[in-house]
Structure formats: C-alpha cells, structure tokens
Write an enzyme that holds these catalytic residues in place. Structure first.
Site, PDB file in Angstrom:
ATOM      1  N   ASP A 282      46.609  16.107  86.786  1.00 52.98           N
ATOM      2  CA  ASP A 282      45.626  15.535  85.853  1.00 52.98           C
ATOM      3  C   ASP A 282      45.931  14.061  85.587  1.00 52.98           C
ATOM      4  OD1 ASP A 282      44.380  17.983  85.645  1.00 52.98           O
ATOM      5  OD2 ASP A 282      45.295  18.507  83.731  1.00 52.98           O
TER       6      ASP A 282
ATOM      7  N   HIS B 282      43.214  21.556  91.248  1.00 47.25           N
ATOM      8  CA  HIS B 282      44.196  20.565  90.805  1.00 47.25           C
ATOM      9  C   HIS B 282      45.602  21.095  91.067  1.00 47.25           C
ATOM     10  CE1 HIS B 282      41.238  18.962  87.529  1.00 47.25           C
ATOM     11  NE2 HIS B 282      40.759  18.859  88.753  1.00 47.25           N
TER      12      HIS B 282
END
Length: 154
Positions: A84, A64
C-alpha cells in the site's frame, strides 16, 4: 546498498519509472517515481502487487503484496498491506513525480518486493476508509492502466 527499478507500461498511454533504494534490511526503502499519461490534477492509486507477471496485462499482477495478511490502508497506517503506497498526485500535465521513505517495503530479506509488480491505478485509492468490503482489499482504486516488474539494478 540495494537498488531496484520498475518501468511502468500499459495500454492506456500511462508510463513511468519507479526506483527503490535500501541501505540494509533494517533501514527504510526510498521510493522515487515519475509517471506520465494520467489525468491532470488527479490522485491515482499506487501499489506493489504480489506477482511479477504481465502475461494478461496488469491484471496478472494479482492482489496487493500482503505477506502479513492485514487489511488495506494508507501508507501511514499501522494496519496496511506492504504494497500500500497510497496515491500519487498528478500535475496539470498528468505527471506524478515525487519520493518517500517506507519502513515496510523491503528490497532485502524474506518480504522483499523484488520480482513483484508496481501498478498505477485509474482511480483514487480510498486508503481502506470506504464503506465497502472491497475498500479493505483494494482501496477501490479501479482499473490498472500501467504496471512494471521490480528488478534489481547495479
């Protein structure tokens, strides 16, 4: 106004388009998406990953996007990765469609997501609330059936 798009493709029949729009660096980014080919009535992890690389499929997108070195969380959490975006919810046909605004996702400035990848996962993101170390890294969202590189549009 800066606009960008990621066209999601993969090897599992999942595909879609994710659009980004930001008026200035201090403004939130609007993210809109339509993703088909998922399981019906499901939640699927939805993230921006660090690399705009699909040479070995979506696994090449890396982890991520996390320029501030935080742990994984929900999009509404103070402590979270920039990438996120939580979960998308599919309808009875396996299509996820919606939009939201996010203050951490930027198209302008040093933490821009342009050139990085959007990934839709095969599982539900636990939003960093699981009881494993992996939860704080990935949300245990599972495999990556589709991804696309975020590119500028005009």
């Amino acid at each position: 106004m800066v606009q960008a798009v990621a066209v999601l493709k993969g090897d599992a029949g999942v595909s879609g388009v994710v659009k980004f729009e930001q008026a200035s660096e201090s403004e939130p980014t609007t993210v809109s998406y339509e993703i088909a080919g998922n399981s019906p009535n499901a939640e699927r992890g939805f993230h921006i990953h660090e690399f705009g690389d699909a040479t070995n499929g979506c696994v090449s997108a890396g982890p991520h996007f996390n320029p501030f070195k935080k742990t994984h969380g929900a999009p509404t959490d103070e402590v979270r990765h920039v990438g996120d975006m939580g979960n998308v919810k599919t309808d009875e046909n396996g299509v996820a469609k919606g939009s939201f605004k996010d203050s951490l996702i930027k198209l302008i400035g040093p933490t821009s997501v342009v050139g990085r990848s959007v990934v839709i996962h095969a599982g539900q993101d636990d939003l960093g609330k699981g009881d494993t170390e992996e939860s704080l890294k990935t949300g245990n969202a599972g495999p990556r059936p589709a991804c696309g590189v975020i590119g500028l549009t005009n």
